[in-house]
Design a protein around this motif. Sequence first.
Motif, mmCIF file in Angstrom:
data_model
loop_
_atom_site.group_PDB
_atom_site.id
_atom_site.type_symbol
_atom_site.label_atom_id
_atom_site.label_comp_id
_atom_site.label_asym_id
_atom_site.label_seq_id
_atom_site.Cartn_x
_atom_site.Cartn_y
_atom_site.Cartn_z
ATOM 1 N N LEU A 68 0.809 -1.227 0.000
ATOM 2 C CA LEU A 68 0.000 0.000 0.000
ATOM 3 C C LEU A 68 0.838 1.271 0.000
ATOM 4 N N GLY A 69 1.998 1.249 0.666
ATOM 5 C CA GLY A 69 2.742 2.508 0.765
ATOM 6 C C GLY A 69 4.214 2.391 1.035
ATOM 7 N N GLY A 70 4.772 1.215 0.893
ATOM 8 C CA GLY A 70 6.205 1.053 1.132
ATOM 9 C C GLY A 70 6.555 1.224 2.606
ATOM 10 N N LEU A 71 7.823 1.490 2.858
ATOM 11 C CA LEU A 71 8.289 1.635 4.244
ATOM 12 C C LEU A 71 7.583 2.753 5.024
ATOM 13 N N PRO A 72 7.311 3.914 4.418
ATOM 14 C CA PRO A 72 6.626 4.974 5.174
ATOM 15 C C PRO A 72 5.252 4.559 5.713
ATOM 16 N N ALA A 73 4.590 3.625 5.063
ATOM 17 C CA ALA A 73 3.263 3.188 5.503
ATOM 18 C C ALA A 73 3.302 2.539 6.888
ATOM 19 N N TYR A 74 4.429 1.950 7.250
ATOM 20 C CA TYR A 74 4.544 1.318 8.565
ATOM 21 C C TYR A 74 4.529 2.345 9.703
ATOM 22 N N PHE A 75 4.766 3.602 9.371
ATOM 23 C CA PHE A 75 4.829 4.635 10.408
ATOM 24 C C PHE A 75 3.684 5.638 10.314
ATOM 25 N N LYS A 76 2.610 5.264 9.619
ATOM 26 C CA LYS A 76 1.409 6.109 9.575
ATOM 27 C C LYS A 76 0.850 6.194 10.997
ATOM 28 N N GLY A 77 0.624 7.382 11.448
ATOM 29 C CA GLY A 77 0.050 7.577 12.775
ATOM 30 C C GLY A 77 1.052 7.555 13.910
ATOM 31 N N VAL A 78 2.352 7.575 13.591
ATOM 32 C CA VAL A 78 3.357 7.510 14.648
ATOM 33 C C VAL A 78 3.243 8.698 15.609
ATOM 34 N N GLN A 79 2.960 9.894 15.069
ATOM 35 C CA GLN A 79 2.855 11.066 15.950
ATOM 36 C C GLN A 79 1.692 10.911 16.921
ATOM 37 N N ALA A 80 0.556 10.476 16.420
ATOM 38 C CA ALA A 80 -0.619 10.303 17.287
ATOM 39 C C ALA A 80 -0.346 9.259 18.365
ATOM 40 N N ARG A 81 0.329 8.191 17.996
ATOM 41 C CA ARG A 81 0.629 7.125 18.954
ATOM 42 C C ARG A 81 1.594 7.618 20.032
ATOM 43 N N VAL A 82 2.602 8.365 19.623
ATOM 44 C CA VAL A 82 3.568 8.909 20.585
ATOM 45 C C VAL A 82 2.891 9.924 21.503
ATOM 46 N N ILE A 83 2.085 10.806 20.920
ATOM 47 C CA ILE A 83 1.386 11.824 21.720
ATOM 48 C C ILE A 83 0.429 11.176 22.716
ATOM 49 N N TYR A 84 -0.182 10.064 22.342
ATOM 50 C CA TYR A 84 -1.073 9.339 23.253
ATOM 51 C C TYR A 84 -0.277 8.676 24.379
ATOM 52 N N GLN A 85 0.837 8.045 24.036
ATOM 53 C CA GLN A 85 1.604 7.278 25.021
ATOM 54 C C GLN A 85 2.349 8.155 26.026
ATOM 55 N N MET A 86 2.845 9.297 25.603
ATOM 56 C CA MET A 86 3.681 10.113 26.497
ATOM 57 C C MET A 86 2.973 10.492 27.803
ATOM 58 N N PRO A 87 1.801 11.104 27.767
ATOM 59 C CA PRO A 87 1.157 11.421 29.051
ATOM 60 C C PRO A 87 0.717 10.172 29.800
ATOM 61 N N SER A 88 0.300 9.172 29.056
ATOM 62 C CA SER A 88 -0.151 7.936 29.691
ATOM 63 C C SER A 88 0.968 7.278 30.492
ATOM 64 N N THR A 89 2.132 7.130 29.872
ATOM 65 C CA THR A 89 3.241 6.478 30.579
ATOM 66 C C THR A 89 3.852 7.395 31.640
ATOM 67 N N ALA A 90 3.813 8.704 31.430
ATOM 68 C CA ALA A 90 4.299 9.641 32.453
ATOM 69 C C ALA A 90 3.443 9.521 33.711
ATOM 70 N N ILE A 91 2.144 9.474 33.530
ATOM 71 C CA ILE A 91 1.227 9.343 34.672
ATOM 72 C C ILE A 91 1.413 7.988 35.347
ATOM 73 N N SER A 92 1.512 6.935 34.559
ATOM 74 C CA SER A 92 1.675 5.589 35.125
ATOM 75 C C SER A 92 2.927 5.484 35.985
ATOM 76 N N TRP A 93 4.058 5.952 35.451
ATOM 77 C CA TRP A 93 5.301 5.883 36.222
ATOM 78 C C TRP A 93 5.245 6.782 37.457
ATOM 79 N N SER A 94 4.629 7.941 37.344
ATOM 80 C CA SER A 94 4.520 8.847 38.490
ATOM 81 C C SER A 94 3.698 8.214 39.605
#
Length: 173
Positions: free
Chosen positions: A123-149
């Motif tokens: 469907l899109g070569g290598l770049p297709a594997y990273f579709k949505g990477v920003q959204a996933r990172v933005i979701y995980q950062m506060p979640s894991t920060a809160i969990s570890w805290s």
Amino acid sequence: MQMYNSPYRGVLECMRCIWKQEGAKAFYRSYTTQLTMNVPFQALHFITYEYLQEMLNPHRLYNPSSHMISGALAGAVAAAATTPLDVCKTLLNTQETLTLHSVSPGRAHISGMAHAFRTVYRLGGLPAYFKGVQARVIYQMPSTAISWSVYEFFKYVITEHRLKRLRMQRDGE
């Protein structure tokens, strides 16, 4: 429910339709991918957190800001690195007919992780594997920060309570 223009009005309707049309097996279609994704995600997450704690908080004192920063960055690294697995898992879960017909006309569904990886690449070569990477990172950062805290806070409270009790026992004797 994740598909664009989902025909379902809610989760229960979605579950009923899938059960009726495809049976129980459809609910476990991406189970292998989910397990395969969680192991490297958690390994990277913990290793990165511990590494950052060693750098930011080498004496391992209770330090909420270092726990939040380390947790957020650890979640970001783990999320970014495992995004290709998440893309394939989502494709397995959604079984979007437009995607299926554009890559493999006449193919009924995507079956298994290897097929999902091949489909994403087509469907899109290598770049297709990273579709949505920003959204996933933005979701995980506060979640894991809160969990570890929260984890570090309760570890601190429990440890301090136990030490206080031991001191009281020692001083009372």
